[in-house]
Motif scaffolding. Structure first.
Motif, mmCIF file in Angstrom:
data_model
loop_
_atom_site.group_PDB
_atom_site.id
_atom_site.type_symbol
_atom_site.label_atom_id
_atom_site.label_comp_id
_atom_site.label_asym_id
_atom_site.label_seq_id
_atom_site.Cartn_x
_atom_site.Cartn_y
_atom_site.Cartn_z
ATOM 1 N N LEU A 135 0.801 -1.294 -0.066
ATOM 2 C CA LEU A 135 0.030 0.135 0.152
ATOM 3 C C LEU A 135 0.921 1.225 -0.095
ATOM 4 N N MET A 136 2.037 1.245 0.209
ATOM 5 C CA MET A 136 2.784 2.396 0.034
ATOM 6 C C MET A 136 3.104 2.853 -1.384
ATOM 7 N N LYS A 137 2.662 2.025 -2.267
ATOM 8 C CA LYS A 137 2.522 2.516 -3.590
ATOM 9 C C LYS A 137 1.231 2.958 -4.032
ATOM 10 N N THR A 138 0.300 3.108 -3.186
ATOM 11 C CA THR A 138 -1.057 3.822 -3.197
ATOM 12 C C THR A 138 -1.238 4.441 -2.253
ATOM 13 N N PRO A 139 -0.551 5.828 -1.995
ATOM 14 C CA PRO A 139 -1.078 6.339 -0.899
ATOM 15 C C PRO A 139 -2.398 7.004 -0.601
ATOM 16 N N ALA A 140 -3.173 7.355 -1.809
ATOM 17 C CA ALA A 140 -4.435 7.713 -1.997
ATOM 18 C C ALA A 140 -5.482 6.707 -1.423
ATOM 19 N N LEU A 141 -5.087 5.475 -1.889
ATOM 20 C CA LEU A 141 -6.126 4.376 -1.381
ATOM 21 C C LEU A 141 -5.997 4.159 0.241
ATOM 22 N N VAL A 142 -4.783 4.403 0.758
ATOM 23 C CA VAL A 142 -4.309 4.470 2.354
ATOM 24 C C VAL A 142 -5.157 5.640 2.875
ATOM 25 N N ALA A 143 -5.132 6.613 2.274
ATOM 26 C CA ALA A 143 -5.832 8.014 2.919
ATOM 27 C C ALA A 143 -7.383 7.589 2.506
ATOM 28 N N ASP A 144 -7.899 7.214 1.699
ATOM 29 C CA ASP A 144 -9.484 6.735 1.833
ATOM 30 C C ASP A 144 -9.801 5.936 2.918
ATOM 31 N N GLY A 145 -8.695 5.033 3.055
ATOM 32 C CA GLY A 145 -9.207 3.743 4.317
ATOM 33 C C GLY A 145 -9.248 4.814 5.520
ATOM 34 N N VAL A 146 -8.227 5.546 5.842
ATOM 35 C CA VAL A 146 -8.025 6.588 7.055
ATOM 36 C C VAL A 146 -9.343 7.359 7.382
ATOM 37 N N ALA A 147 -9.671 7.900 6.162
ATOM 38 C CA ALA A 147 -10.743 8.616 6.129
ATOM 39 C C ALA A 147 -12.045 7.789 6.432
ATOM 40 N N ALA A 148 -12.119 6.864 5.909
ATOM 41 C CA ALA A 148 -13.395 6.037 6.131
ATOM 42 C C ALA A 148 -13.496 5.312 7.654
ATOM 43 N N MET A 149 -12.248 5.108 8.220
ATOM 44 C CA MET A 149 -12.402 4.704 9.543
ATOM 45 C C MET A 149 -12.573 5.905 10.275
ATOM 46 N N LYS A 150 -11.785 7.060 9.975
ATOM 47 C CA LYS A 150 -12.195 8.150 11.017
ATOM 48 C C LYS A 150 -13.582 8.420 11.107
ATOM 49 N N SER A 151 -14.174 8.339 10.131
ATOM 50 C CA SER A 151 -15.773 8.662 9.904
ATOM 51 C C SER A 151 -16.491 7.531 10.857
ATOM 52 N N ALA A 152 -15.998 6.500 11.086
ATOM 53 C CA ALA A 152 -16.679 5.415 11.568
ATOM 54 C C ALA A 152 -16.406 5.263 13.049
ATOM 55 N N VAL A 153 -15.409 5.732 13.689
ATOM 56 C CA VAL A 153 -15.096 5.353 15.216
ATOM 57 C C VAL A 153 -14.845 6.874 15.791
ATOM 58 N N LYS A 154 -14.752 6.896 17.034
ATOM 59 C CA LYS A 154 -14.324 8.174 17.865
ATOM 60 C C LYS A 154 -12.765 7.933 18.323
ATOM 61 N N ILE A 155 -12.439 6.716 18.506
ATOM 62 C CA ILE A 155 -10.893 6.508 19.013
ATOM 63 C C ILE A 155 -10.002 6.800 17.840
ATOM 64 N N PRO A 156 -8.818 7.060 18.274
ATOM 65 C CA PRO A 156 -7.577 7.379 17.310
ATOM 66 C C PRO A 156 -7.893 6.225 16.137
ATOM 67 N N VAL A 157 -7.402 6.896 15.140
ATOM 68 C CA VAL A 157 -7.008 5.879 13.775
ATOM 69 C C VAL A 157 -5.448 6.292 13.578
ATOM 70 N N THR A 158 -4.517 5.306 13.502
ATOM 71 C CA THR A 158 -3.230 5.514 13.449
ATOM 72 C C THR A 158 -2.842 4.679 11.910
ATOM 73 N N VAL A 159 -1.562 4.787 11.568
ATOM 74 C CA VAL A 159 -1.094 3.939 10.500
ATOM 75 C C VAL A 159 0.381 3.715 10.803
ATOM 76 N N LYS A 160 0.726 2.656 10.416
ATOM 77 C CA LYS A 160 2.259 2.052 10.727
ATOM 78 C C LYS A 160 2.795 1.435 8.977
ATOM 79 N N CYS A 161 3.883 2.238 8.873
ATOM 80 C CA CYS A 161 4.264 2.047 7.622
ATOM 81 C C CYS A 161 5.919 1.790 7.508
ATOM 82 N N ARG A 162 6.413 1.645 6.415
ATOM 83 C CA ARG A 162 7.620 1.538 6.117
ATOM 84 C C ARG A 162 8.429 2.977 5.545
ATOM 85 N N ILE A 163 9.524 3.124 5.304
ATOM 86 C CA ILE A 163 10.027 4.420 4.620
ATOM 87 C C ILE A 163 9.601 4.161 3.104
ATOM 88 N N GLY A 164 9.454 2.964 2.619
ATOM 89 C CA GLY A 164 9.440 2.799 1.059
ATOM 90 C C GLY A 164 9.456 1.229 0.700
#
Length: 325
Positions: free
Chosen positions: A104-133
């Motif tokens: 998913l490092m190759k598709t940052p827009a898709l990751v962002a869509d997932g984050v946005a969807a989760m943020k809209s669904a929950v009240k608790i923090p939503v975080t991401v764990k990634c590599r540098i590339g």
């Protein structure tokens, strides 16, 4: 400032987390990665159940479909998790075949869509764990692009494993060791994101190292060091969080684990499900070899009970300070 224990497949299950919580009250614990589809369709109590003492505890999800991630996040929140984390770092073939994890490092827009969807669904923090590339990506570009995208989508934190992942040619184990660590790249990311939480992970072996990283980042995360030598966690609350705490009473830890294991066995589990995470607890101490031998043999036998833990512990010679705690 935050200290965390990394999500590790096949390792950081509920039994492992229960052990770690006996050693540190403050560290943030992470589940193994759980695929969003499994959360939605699978045996939820088996996949998501945890002991109340594990708080604060975060659920790490794997997936790439925003609607499914949102639904899985809602389920995780209902189970009582304190945070939902999206895996954008695991390089295993199984993860790649599902089009999530490090690829998913190759598709940052898709990751962002997932984050946005989760943020809209929950009240608790939503975080991401990634590599540098990944693969031939330039980490100087790829990490900035991903971080900009996920923070714009509302991510509350970004944890960065300070290595590339190679999706072909290296096994998951090799991906944890062979790509060189580049801590400075994570420091530069933090320098550009002063008001955003940037945590660092990868190859951190000691609390001295963690403290150095915390001078340049907001969080430090132990992986294998926490698993193979869990006693290292006994100083986290005092050294990282500045709490006045007494030395860990390891006899009390064993007692707590024995009570926990007895409950697990009563529910149909086996002793080894718990003890397999305890093998490295007394690493480096006199008697540790015998302790490991007892756990590795007797705990695997049919009908083994918590008395095996006490027999193993009896072989360990604790330092005077720890024994008197």
């Amino acid at each position: 400032m935050k200290f965390a224990i990394a999500p590790m497949m096949d390792w950081t299950d509920r039994h492992c987390r229960f052990l770690h919580r006996q050693l540190t009250r403050r560290a943030l614990l992470y589940t193994e990665m759980v695929v969003a589809d499994a959360v939605i369709q699978g045996a939820r109590e088996r996949l998501l159940g945890f002991d109340a003492c594990e708080h604060p505890v975060a659920l790490q999800l794997g997936g790439s479909e925003p609607a499914k991630l949102a639904e899985a996040a809602r389920i995780g929140e209902a189970f009582g998790y304190d945070e939902i984390n999206l895996n954008v770092g695991c390089p295993s073939d199984r993860v790649q075949s599902g089009t999530f994890g490090a690829c998913l490092m190759k598709t940052p827009a898709l990751v962002a869509d997932g984050v946005a969807a989760m943020k809209s669904a929950v009240k608790i923090p939503v975080t991401v764990k990634c590599r540098i590339g990944v693969d031939d990506q330039d980490p100087e570009v790829a990490l900035d692009v991903l971080s900009d995208a996920v923070f714009a989508a509302g991510a509350d934190a970004l944890w960065v494993h300070a290595r590339k992942a190679w999706l072909e040619g290296l096994s998951p184990k090799e991906n944890r060791d062979i790509p060189p660590l580049d801590y400075d790249r994570v420091y530069r990311l933090k320098a550009k994101n002063q008001n955003r939480f940037i945590g660092i992970n990868g190859g951190i072996q000691t609390l001295d190292e963690a403290e150095r990283h915390l001078q340049s980042t907001d969080g430090a995360m132990f992986g294998r060091a926490a698993y193979h030598t869990p006693a290292i966690l006994a100083e986290v609350d005092s050294r990282i969080y500045g709490e006045a705490v007494e030395a860990v009473d390891f006899a009390a830890v064993i007692d707590a684990m024995a009570v926990y294991a007895a409950r697990h066995i009563e529910q149909g589990g086996r002793l080894v499900h718990v003890t397999r995470h305890m093998v490295g607890l007394f690493h480096g101490l006199p008697g540790a070899r015998r302790y490991r031998q007892i756990l590795s043999t007797d705990a695997t036998r049919p009908g083994a009970g918590p008395d095996v833990m006490h027999a193993a512990f009896a072989a360990v010679e604790l330092p005077t300070v720890a024994a008197a705690a």
